[in-house]
Design a protein around this motif. Structure first.
Motif, PDB file in Angstrom:
ATOM      1  N   LEU A  57       6.751  30.338 -37.706  1.00 17.72           N
ATOM      2  CA  LEU A  57       6.830  29.443 -38.202  1.00 17.72           C
ATOM      3  C   LEU A  57       6.635  28.556 -39.322  1.00 17.72           C
ATOM      4  CD1 LEU A  57       8.375  26.380 -37.435  1.00 17.72           C
ATOM      5  CD2 LEU A  57       6.413  25.742 -36.410  1.00 17.72           C
ATOM      6  N   THR A  58       5.287  28.839 -39.967  1.00 16.87           N
ATOM      7  CA  THR A  58       4.721  29.336 -41.503  1.00 16.87           C
ATOM      8  C   THR A  58       5.595  29.848 -42.681  1.00 16.87           C
ATOM      9  OG1 THR A  58       2.729  28.608 -40.153  1.00 16.87           O
ATOM     10  CG2 THR A  58       2.603  28.867 -43.025  1.00 16.87           C
ATOM     11  N   LEU A  59       5.731  31.069 -42.066  1.00 16.20           N
ATOM     12  CA  LEU A  59       6.370  31.727 -43.508  1.00 16.20           C
ATOM     13  C   LEU A  59       8.110  30.997 -43.577  1.00 16.20           C
ATOM     14  CD1 LEU A  59       5.766  35.602 -42.315  1.00 16.20           C
ATOM     15  CD2 LEU A  59       4.808  33.904 -44.032  1.00 16.20           C
ATOM     16  N   ALA A  60       8.559  30.386 -42.599  1.00 16.40           N
ATOM     17  CA  ALA A  60       9.940  30.135 -42.820  1.00 16.40           C
ATOM     18  C   ALA A  60      10.146  28.290 -43.269  1.00 16.40           C
ATOM     19  CB  ALA A  60      10.347  29.514 -40.739  1.00 16.40           C
ATOM     20  N   GLN A  61       8.850  27.763 -43.618  1.00 19.82           N
ATOM     21  CA  GLN A  61       9.011  27.081 -44.528  1.00 19.82           C
ATOM     22  C   GLN A  61       9.959  25.738 -44.717  1.00 19.82           C
ATOM     23  OE1 GLN A  61       6.816  27.032 -47.556  1.00 19.82           O
ATOM     24  NE2 GLN A  61       6.475  28.946 -48.176  1.00 19.82           N
ATOM     25  N   THR A  62       9.635  25.403 -43.066  1.00 23.73           N
ATOM     26  CA  THR A  62      10.487  24.244 -42.690  1.00 23.73           C
ATOM     27  C   THR A  62       9.971  23.640 -43.656  1.00 23.73           C
ATOM     28  OG1 THR A  62       9.615  23.282 -40.470  1.00 23.73           O
ATOM     29  CG2 THR A  62      10.411  25.813 -40.259  1.00 23.73           C
ATOM     30  N   GLY A  63       9.275  23.023 -43.937  1.00 18.50           N
ATOM     31  CA  GLY A  63       9.008  21.761 -44.306  1.00 18.50           C
ATOM     32  C   GLY A  63       8.558  20.320 -43.215  1.00 18.50           C
ATOM     33  N   ARG A  64       8.268  20.692 -42.040  1.00 18.50           N
ATOM     34  CA  ARG A  64       8.910  19.447 -40.828  1.00 18.50           C
ATOM     35  C   ARG A  64       6.859  18.857 -40.909  1.00 18.50           C
ATOM     36  NH1 ARG A  64       9.149  20.456 -34.940  1.00 18.50           N
ATOM     37  NH2 ARG A  64       8.971  18.148 -34.491  1.00 18.50           N
ATOM     38  N   ILE A  65       6.289  19.841 -40.740  1.00 21.67           N
ATOM     39  CA  ILE A  65       5.023  19.789 -40.975  1.00 21.67           C
ATOM     40  C   ILE A  65       4.223  18.868 -41.980  1.00 21.67           C
ATOM     41  CG2 ILE A  65       3.218  21.734 -42.225  1.00 21.67           C
ATOM     42  CD1 ILE A  65       2.193  19.927 -38.854  1.00 21.67           C
ATOM     43  N   GLY A  66       5.038  18.934 -43.372  1.00 24.29           N
ATOM     44  CA  GLY A  66       4.684  17.683 -44.129  1.00 24.29           C
ATOM     45  C   GLY A  66       4.999  16.618 -43.815  1.00 24.29           C
ATOM     46  N   ARG A  67       6.512  16.503 -43.224  1.00 23.86           N
ATOM     47  CA  ARG A  67       6.916  14.906 -42.623  1.00 23.86           C
ATOM     48  C   ARG A  67       6.313  14.338 -41.484  1.00 23.86           C
ATOM     49  NH1 ARG A  67      13.299  14.431 -42.262  1.00 23.86           N
ATOM     50  NH2 ARG A  67      13.625  11.936 -42.016  1.00 23.86           N
ATOM     51  N   LEU A  68       6.194  15.613 -41.230  1.00 26.24           N
ATOM     52  CA  LEU A  68       5.479  14.744 -39.058  1.00 26.24           C
ATOM     53  C   LEU A  68       3.506  14.354 -39.829  1.00 26.24           C
ATOM     54  CD1 LEU A  68       5.856  15.072 -36.818  1.00 26.24           C
ATOM     55  CD2 LEU A  68       4.378  17.036 -36.249  1.00 26.24           C
ATOM     56  N   SER A  69       3.212  14.593 -41.008  1.00 33.45           N
ATOM     57  CA  SER A  69       1.679  14.270 -41.268  1.00 33.45           C
ATOM     58  C   SER A  69       1.912  13.760 -42.497  1.00 33.45           C
ATOM     59  CB  SER A  69       0.922  15.767 -42.048  1.00 33.45           C
ATOM     60  OG  SER A  69       1.722  15.942 -42.949  1.00 33.45           O
ATOM     61  N   ASP A  70       3.494  12.951 -42.860  1.00 32.14           N
ATOM     62  CA  ASP A  70       3.213  12.150 -43.482  1.00 32.14           C
ATOM     63  C   ASP A  70       2.709  12.509 -45.227  1.00 32.14           C
ATOM     64  OD1 ASP A  70       4.469   9.640 -45.067  1.00 32.14           O
ATOM     65  OD2 ASP A  70       2.672   8.933 -43.802  1.00 32.14           O
ATOM     66  N   GLY A  71       3.233  13.728 -45.255  1.00 30.91           N
ATOM     67  CA  GLY A  71       2.396  14.319 -46.805  1.00 30.91           C
ATOM     68  C   GLY A  71       0.588  15.567 -46.535  1.00 30.91           C
TER      69      GLY A  71
END
Lengths: 220, 220
Positions: free
Chosen positions: A172-186
């Motif tokens: 999931l980390t390799l996939a670079q979905t950007g979701r964790i960034g959005r979830l954690s508000d940057g």
DNA sequence: TGATGAATTCAACAAATGTTGAAAATTATC
DNA sequence: GATAATTTTCAACATTTGTTGAATTCATCA
């Protein structure tokens, strides 16, 4: 013109463009014309160099697999050598992850795309199986050997399952979905590769310990 | 004809067929005609009921999301209630996972397909973001609240990253790639849902503890 | 029963897709 | 510099794709 670098041969440009597009949209989400345009070549050239579409995908996928496998194997061998044949869990897990981190840190865009592609293939049900098996399972089996040796009393089934969870976290980390960034508000940035692995390693090691080392009763 | 059950309405048959095919091949790997054939209906009917292809995908994706979210939220609320507002890490993680397990165990093929689809979307870079965000992030944020409350001294960044690893482990398992079965030579079966979560929960909890509870220095 | 609206089928559209063969251009070989 | 081999382009093919409008069937209800 002091430092003129000749443009990469077209066959390579095709592979790079395909790598990026496949990583972004998957096999079916990419058209040969899209690749050709991105690479700045004619469509027919893809067929000339790599045959049918599926074959092109395989070439893209295999191109860096061997390099990555070799780096990982070397890291494991080194860990084994420096520990008298008894590497710690941390060392084994690190040998699996740190080479990936190294390639990501080189700044080579191609590696980032390729690794995202691996993440994609690994979690695709129908497609990935055969290719993941051929290109990565031999090395994975070697790592699981090391894990078994490190935890000789562990139920092998648990080692495999723990590896599956490990593989998922990495994928999931390799996939670079950007979701964790959005979830954690940057707060978390997937591009912050160092932090990712500095945290992933202890997370995974703790999981392995819990499942495979501590007493069975503790789990339930 | 004692117990004759009328066939499901065609619009539902379409959704079920689409669910299965999208889970197997992703959005671009599926054709409307493929869905229509699998559902035994005319192609034009898909457009009549659900509009364009993307809209159909969204309907499929959203259909069970609310049900799952509600079940998960209830599980969390129950854990909070039964613990006087201080659920343990195990309880929080279990509230996140056990409802999924329950749906998988009902034997409803549809849920298996849907969950595989979620796994697929979650690790797809371009596609998934918006839909995962809309349909799951509110609930995830609620769980992260609970985690923060459980570990008030933890660095929030670490909680988010640990969640990311958690999510990856879950996602890969949902995707049902069959790879762990092959790798373990049949020792691990993805269909053995009970074992999966009995192991995933302690694995993940141990990871959270290591990253968010134990002292920072221990990590490096 | 007959009329109204929804559901379903039929036929077809324009655009996009993977793939190919033959011609042209480039490069290598002698 | 002529010849052969390789690389690249051009144009086109047969299918398949998502989508649509008109025609037909079906259900509902006055």
């Amino acid at each position: 013109m002091p430092d003129y670098t000749p443009p990469a041969p077209k066959s390579e440009r095709i592979l790079n463009a395909a790598e990026e597009l496949f990583a972004l949209h998957g096999f079916d989400g990419v058209t040969l014309r899209g690749i050709a345009t991105a690479a700045g070549v004619d469509v027919a050239l893809l067929n000339y160099h790599f045959g049918v579409k599926k074959k092109l995908f395989e070439v893209v996928f295999m191109r860096r697999a061997e390099i990555l496998n070799e780096a990982r194997l070397n890291a494991l061998l080194e860990a084994e050598a420096s520990s008298g044949g008894r590497p710690s869990l941390e060392q084994i897990v690190s040998a699996f992850l740190r080479p990936i981190q190294r390639f990501q840190l080189t700044g080579d865009e191609g590696w980032r795309n390729y690794l995202a592609l691996v993440g994609w293939v690994n979690s695709s049900s129908v497609w990935g199986e055969e290719m993941m098996h051929k290109s990565f399972d031999p090395l994975v089996a070697r790592f699981i050997e090391a894990l078994k040796k490190n935890m000789p009393d562990a139920d092998p089934q648990r080692i495999y399952w723990a590896y599956q969870f490990f593989s998922g976290a990495l994928t999931l980390t390799l996939a670079q979905t950007g979701r964790i960034g959005r979830l954690s508000d940057g707060l978390c940035r997937e591009s912050d590769v160092e932090t990712v692995y500095d945290l992933m390693i202890p997370f995974v090691v703790a999981g392995f310990r819990k499942l495979c080392v501590e007493s069975v009763e503790d789990v339930f």
